[in-house]
Design a protein around this motif. Sequence first.
Motif, short mmCIF file in Angstrom:
data_model
loop_
_atom_site.label_atom_id
_atom_site.label_comp_id
_atom_site.label_asym_id
_atom_site.label_seq_id
_atom_site.Cartn_x
_atom_site.Cartn_y
_atom_site.Cartn_z
N LYS A 1 0.83 -1.21 0.00
CA LYS A 1 0.00 0.00 0.00
C LYS A 1 0.86 1.26 0.00
N MET A 2 2.18 1.10 0.17
CA MET A 2 3.08 2.25 0.16
C MET A 2 4.01 2.22 -1.06
N ASP A 3 3.70 1.38 -2.04
CA ASP A 3 4.53 1.23 -3.24
C ASP A 3 5.98 0.87 -2.90
N LEU A 4 6.14 0.00 -1.93
CA LEU A 4 7.46 -0.49 -1.53
C LEU A 4 7.53 -1.99 -1.84
N TYR A 5 8.74 -2.44 -2.11
CA TYR A 5 8.96 -3.85 -2.42
C TYR A 5 10.11 -4.38 -1.59
N VAL A 6 9.99 -5.63 -1.18
CA VAL A 6 11.03 -6.32 -0.44
C VAL A 6 11.64 -7.36 -1.37
N GLY A 7 12.99 -7.43 -1.38
CA GLY A 7 13.65 -8.41 -2.23
C GLY A 7 15.13 -8.51 -1.97
N ASP B 1 12.86 -7.41 -12.51
CA ASP B 1 13.67 -6.86 -11.44
C ASP B 1 13.62 -5.33 -11.43
N ILE B 2 14.04 -4.76 -10.30
CA ILE B 2 14.08 -3.31 -10.14
C ILE B 2 15.54 -2.87 -10.23
N TYR B 3 15.83 -1.97 -11.16
CA TYR B 3 17.19 -1.45 -11.34
C TYR B 3 17.49 -0.44 -10.24
N ILE B 4 18.69 -0.55 -9.66
CA ILE B 4 19.14 0.38 -8.63
C ILE B 4 20.45 1.00 -9.10
N GLY B 5 20.46 2.30 -9.33
CA GLY B 5 21.68 2.99 -9.73
C GLY B 5 22.66 3.08 -8.58
N ASN B 6 23.94 3.34 -8.89
CA ASN B 6 24.96 3.33 -7.85
C ASN B 6 24.71 4.39 -6.77
N THR B 7 24.10 5.52 -7.11
CA THR B 7 23.84 6.54 -6.10
C THR B 7 22.68 6.17 -5.18
N HIS B 8 21.87 5.18 -5.56
CA HIS B 8 20.71 4.79 -4.76
C HIS B 8 20.90 3.48 -4.01
N GLY C 1 23.47 -9.49 -2.13
CA GLY C 1 22.80 -10.54 -1.38
C GLY C 1 21.94 -10.06 -0.24
N ASP C 2 22.01 -8.78 0.13
CA ASP C 2 21.20 -8.27 1.23
C ASP C 2 19.72 -8.30 0.88
N ARG C 3 18.90 -8.50 1.90
CA ARG C 3 17.44 -8.39 1.73
C ARG C 3 17.07 -6.96 2.08
N VAL C 4 16.44 -6.26 1.13
CA VAL C 4 16.24 -4.82 1.24
C VAL C 4 14.79 -4.43 0.95
N VAL C 5 14.46 -3.19 1.34
CA VAL C 5 13.19 -2.56 0.99
C VAL C 5 13.50 -1.50 -0.06
N VAL C 6 12.74 -1.52 -1.17
CA VAL C 6 12.99 -0.63 -2.30
C VAL C 6 11.74 0.21 -2.58
N ARG C 7 11.97 1.48 -2.86
CA ARG C 7 10.89 2.36 -3.33
C ARG C 7 11.08 2.56 -4.83
N ILE C 8 10.03 2.41 -5.60
CA ILE C 8 10.09 2.65 -7.04
C ILE C 8 10.13 4.17 -7.25
N GLU C 9 11.17 4.64 -7.95
CA GLU C 9 11.32 6.06 -8.24
C GLU C 9 10.65 6.43 -9.56
N ARG C 10 10.81 5.57 -10.57
CA ARG C 10 10.16 5.82 -11.86
C ARG C 10 10.13 4.52 -12.66
N ILE C 11 9.25 4.53 -13.65
CA ILE C 11 9.15 3.40 -14.57
C ILE C 11 9.48 3.93 -15.96
N LYS C 12 10.52 3.38 -16.54
CA LYS C 12 10.98 3.83 -17.86
C LYS C 12 10.17 3.14 -18.96
N ASP C 13 10.42 3.58 -20.19
CA ASP C 13 9.76 2.98 -21.34
C ASP C 13 10.05 1.48 -21.37
N GLU D 1 12.90 1.59 -11.98
CA GLU D 1 14.12 2.06 -11.30
C GLU D 1 13.74 2.45 -9.89
N GLY D 2 14.60 2.11 -8.94
CA GLY D 2 14.26 2.37 -7.55
C GLY D 2 15.41 2.83 -6.70
#
Length: 163
Positions: free
Chosen positions: A64-70, A94-101, A108-120, A125-126
């Motif tokens: 409900k908060m547009d967050l993903y665990v993976g 999969d969700i792409y994570i840039g080096n600054t994010h 291998g870490d289990r993380v919580v990701v917020r989607i920042e944008r969806i590209k074409d 990207e998160g």
Amino acid sequence: MFSRDQVLALMRERVHHPAAIRELLQVLKVPKDDRTSFKRHVKSLVASGDLIQIRGQRFGLPEKMDLYVGRLQTHQAGYGFVSPERPLDSGGGDIYIGNTHLSEAMHGDRVVVRIERIKDGGRAEGRIIRILERANSSIVGRYDRDDNGMGYVAPFDRRVLMD
């Protein structure tokens, strides 16, 4: 007496925004005798990633908060991908994570990701907002010193992106 699954089901059914414990107790009509076990279950659900704790000691459901665990998979070039445990709403993989994010997350870490944008093409990207579980408790590498005498470990695994 509530179980973890019952707490999660009740929250999916009745709670539509992040709420404090006091509000959860009222909305879910938790009897006074069960409040300590309910709070224990909420903490357990946060630790497992089924609930997310945000500012103000409020708790909410990741979906409900547009967050993903993976799980994070990094590349030696400095970026990574998170394989979400539940499918993306956009239908992508999969969700792409840039080096600054990447924050301080490692391969291998289990993380919580917020989607920042969806590209074409539906590629998401998160940004990593929380590390739930570390994949490694220790890292093997070579100990070096810089010109100022400060020591650091350069990891042998090239997917570990920081010294």
